[in-house]
Design a protein around this motif. Structure first.
Motif, PDB file in Angstrom:
ATOM      1  N   HIS A   1       0.893  -1.007   0.084  1.00 34.31           N
ATOM      2  CA  HIS A   1      -0.131  -0.006   0.226  1.00 34.31           C
ATOM      3  C   HIS A   1       1.001   1.414   0.584  1.00 34.31           C
ATOM      4  N   ARG A   2       2.289   1.493   0.986  1.00 33.25           N
ATOM      5  CA  ARG A   2       2.635   2.411   0.899  1.00 33.25           C
ATOM      6  C   ARG A   2       3.831   2.143   0.085  1.00 33.25           C
ATOM      7  N   ASN A   3       4.211   1.574  -0.558  1.00 33.69           N
ATOM      8  CA  ASN A   3       5.500   1.743  -1.309  1.00 33.69           C
ATOM      9  C   ASN A   3       5.652   1.199  -3.335  1.00 33.69           C
ATOM     10  N   LEU A   4       4.802   1.848  -3.958  1.00 36.36           N
ATOM     11  CA  LEU A   4       5.269   1.495  -4.925  1.00 36.36           C
ATOM     12  C   LEU A   4       6.594   0.471  -5.357  1.00 36.36           C
ATOM     13  N   THR A   5       7.927   0.706  -4.591  1.00 42.16           N
ATOM     14  CA  THR A   5       8.758  -0.093  -5.372  1.00 42.16           C
ATOM     15  C   THR A   5       9.242  -0.850  -4.861  1.00 42.16           C
ATOM     16  N   LEU A   6       8.099  -1.588  -3.747  1.00 44.44           N
ATOM     17  CA  LEU A   6       7.555  -2.728  -3.664  1.00 44.44           C
ATOM     18  C   LEU A   6       6.722  -3.602  -4.719  1.00 44.44           C
ATOM     19  N   ARG A   7       5.501  -3.032  -5.404  1.00 45.63           N
ATOM     20  CA  ARG A   7       4.978  -3.446  -6.186  1.00 45.63           C
ATOM     21  C   ARG A   7       5.838  -3.621  -7.272  1.00 45.63           C
ATOM     22  N   ARG A   8       6.511  -3.003  -7.610  1.00 54.46           N
ATOM     23  CA  ARG A   8       7.488  -3.356  -8.809  1.00 54.46           C
ATOM     24  C   ARG A   8       8.139  -4.709  -8.612  1.00 54.46           C
ATOM     25  N   LEU A   9       8.792  -4.302  -7.364  1.00 54.66           N
ATOM     26  CA  LEU A   9       9.527  -5.746  -6.723  1.00 54.66           C
ATOM     27  C   LEU A   9       8.849  -7.228  -7.259  1.00 54.66           C
ATOM     28  N   PHE A  10       7.676  -6.637  -6.532  1.00 56.38           N
ATOM     29  CA  PHE A  10       6.285  -7.921  -6.837  1.00 56.38           C
ATOM     30  C   PHE A  10       6.109  -8.922  -7.657  1.00 56.38           C
ATOM     31  N   TRP A  11       6.628  -8.218  -9.408  1.00 59.07           N
ATOM     32  CA  TRP A  11       6.244  -8.725 -10.660  1.00 59.07           C
ATOM     33  C   TRP A  11       7.393  -8.647 -10.826  1.00 59.07           C
ATOM     34  N   LYS A  12       8.473  -8.887 -10.213  1.00 57.10           N
ATOM     35  CA  LYS A  12       9.859  -9.493 -10.822  1.00 57.10           C
ATOM     36  C   LYS A  12      10.349 -10.630 -10.043  1.00 57.10           C
ATOM     37  N   CYS A  13       9.415 -11.215  -9.013  1.00 61.07           N
ATOM     38  CA  CYS A  13       9.542 -12.001  -8.421  1.00 61.07           C
ATOM     39  C   CYS A  13       8.568 -13.295  -8.651  1.00 61.07           C
TER      40      CYS A  13
END
Length: 596
Positions: free
Chosen positions: A326-338
């Protein structure tokens, strides 16, 4: 953003370097796309520029970049559509492949101020954030040359007061340089190019009878946009026209996607609970680097993927992942790389819901709670990651195998019997089931948006989407067709729309309820437009309900005019009411289709 920290959808190294050097980190990381095009406004006449799109603003910069001007805020946009025309100022070749984008927005009042950054100066205050309507008598345009464009000397004369030699771009002053960016509390809710013009040659820019498209030599835009009608105190509609001539242009899709994300997010941010959850402990606010975020995400992923993890620990870790996303766009981007984590969540969802079949179709509280959390987490991961290449690659791999599994796993039977509907336990399970169905609607909404982006026709003249393209809207419905619970799932979503809009109680929906209504309406509209079987099902079962129970006046009374999402939702409702009474499946309204 790529691993090196450059804009994924902006391959112009010079522009990217300019943006990275001269904008603050929080501003730079919110930029989603940039693309060259010809710009036309009431004060800018066919200037070749770059459009830079963030999650809140549309910026313009010269070619090559000298200033970056905030032009339109998505909060003031009323419509983003495509115009099916052949611009005469382009050569025949470019004219045929041109994509003419029209943004209709409400101008700022004269008191509103924006800013612009110049390579040779500091932030220029007093520039309107949006292009305003000007009176010719108040701010006349420069005298035109025989070719129909302002003389270069006159442009340069107007340019001189704008540029101020204060500090070089190689050493910007962080106190005076930068773009308009949100404070600690967000303002309202808180593609490609090359180093040389790849699509418009000097020859192709020649018009048939009026001359050549003007390229600004200096900071023409910053001067032209300064003009504001001080005598006008009323907001007015204005238009920003963007002409792209790339056959692979995705600017229209980026604009639509960012506008859609903006109205959802800005509406949710009006809810105190959501706002607190979204803004607390923001990693960017604390200065946590992308590397540190990646390290923390890697740790969390490892814990989730460990063998023999208990249901209790799995639930707690997923809560942590959802909150952080919710708070971190960078984490959402990393999710799709995992890919392993995404596959794990889909597999767990399959086990949760399909496992109930062995229990004679009875859901348990644990199954519903965990399934809801998984679906909510997946839906969040789609937010504002439209330009992340890893997302489309992961979901489209092996002919869309993972996306197919996700679609089939999230659909469930809303009429599934609980242990005892009349008991307290049965009532609680019904509440949990309703919460899951709400979350499932949100995830399906995201997948349909993805499908619209994947297979949207370049000129957008045909709103039908092919079933052949993986992840397209047609493909999505084709995957869902065999599911035994699809019709009951769609019926439940339609019944919830009727229930909300048929009540004449004078009370506004909460921001989250309004967003959910918007998503349900988008889902129903997609069914009516894109799938014959679902359209016939909705007409047969809900035509009378929508005709006699759903009143536009009731809908207006349910949606607060303060919510950015209210007007788009009302437009969706109007289109649904029209389509559900028709025998045709296709909505012929180009204006409504573009706006949706």
């Amino acid at each position: 953003m790529t691993g090196s920290g450059t804009l994924l959808s902006c391959r112009n190294a010079r522009l990217d370097s300019f943006l990275k050097r001269n904008t603050e980190r929080a501003v730079y990381e919110r930029i989603r796309a940039c693309e060259p095009c010809v710009v036309v406004t009431e004060t800018v006449n066919k200037v070749y520029m770059h459009v830079v799109v963030s999650d809140e603003w549309v910026y313009l910069t010269e070619y090559p970049p000298r200033t970056l001007t905030a032009v339109v805020n998505f909060g003031r946009v009323r419509n983003i559509g495509l115009v099916n025309d052949l611009p005469e100022f382009l050569s025949l070749k470019d004219r045929e492949r041109c994509q003419h984008i029209r943004i209709i927005y409400v101008t700022e009042k004269p008191a509103g101020k924006g800013c612009v950054w110049s390579r040779k100066g500091k932030v220029e205050e007093g520039l309107p954030v949006a292009l305003s309507s000007r009176r010719a008598s108040h701010c006349p345009m420069p005298t035109n040359t025989s070719e129909g464009y302002p003389a270069e000397s006159q442009w340069m004369e107007q340019l001189q007061p704008v540029l101020k030699s204060t500090r070089s771009t190689s050493c910007p002053n962080p106190q005076t340089l930068g773009l308009p960016h949100p404070p600690s509390q967000p303002s309202s809710f808180y593609s490609t190019s090359s180093t040389s013009p790849p699509f418009l040659s000097d020859e192709s820019l020649m018009t048939t009878d009026t001359g050549q498209v003007t390229r600004s030599i200096g900071s023409v835009l910053s001067d032209l946009l300064r003009r504001d009608d001080a005598n006008s105190m009323e907001e007015k509609e204005a238009e920003l026209h963007l002409y792209t001539v790339s056959q692979k242009s995705r600017l229209y899709l980026h604009l639509q996607s960012m506008w859609n994300s903006f109205i959802i997010r800005s509406t949710l941010m009006l809810d105190p609970v959501y706002r607190k959850m979204y803004t607390t402990c923001d990693p960017l606010a604390k200065g946590i680097s992308m590397e540190r975020t990646a390290h923390l995400f890697g740790q969390l992923s490892s814990e989730l993927l460990q063998d023999g993890i208990s249901v209790e620990l799995l639930y707690l870790l997923l809560q942590e992942l959802r909150t952080a996303a919710h708070r971190n766009l960078t984490l959402r981007r990393l999710f799709w790389k995992c890919s392993e984590l995404c596959v794990f969540l889909v597999q767990t969802l399959e086990n949760c819901l399909f496992g109930c079949q062995s229990l004679h179709g009875v859901y348990t509280a644990d199954q519903l709670l965990l399934s809801t959390l998984i679906v909510q987490t997946l839906a969040i991961m789609f937010r504002e990651t439209e330009v992340e290449a890893a997302r489309i690659h992961l979901l489209s791999a092996e002919n869309g195998a993972l996306a197919s599994r996700m679609l089939l796993a999230l659909i469930c039977d809303p009429q599934c019997e609980t242990n005892s509907r009349r008991s307290l336990v049965g009532s609680e399970l019904q509440v949990l089931l309703a919460e899951y169905l709400d979350a499932a609607c949100s995830l399906l909404f995201e997948l349909l948006l993805l499908g619209q982006e994947v297979n949207s026709d370049r000129r957008q003249t045909n709103r039908c989407f092919s079933t052949d393209s993986i992840l397209s809207v047609g493909w999505t419905f084709k995957v869902l067709q065999p599911h035994p619970d699809l019709l009951s799932f769609i019926s439940y979503q339609a019944s919830q729309v009727v229930l909300v809009l048929s009540s004449n109680q004078k009370s506004f929906l909460s921001p989250p309820q309004s967003v959910l209504l918007f998503k349900r309406c988008r889902l129903l509209l997609a069914c009516l437009q894109q799938d014959t079987q679902l359209a016939e099902h909705l007409r047969f079962n809900f035509r009378q309900d929508f005709r006699y129970l759903v009143k536009p006046s009731y809908a207006t009374g349910k949606l607060s005019p303060k919510y950015p999402i209210s007007q788009p939702t009302l437009q969706l409702v109007a289109c649904i009411l029209t389509l559900i009474d028709k025998s045709s499946v296709i909505c012929e309204s180009q204006n409504t289709g573009d706006q949706l």
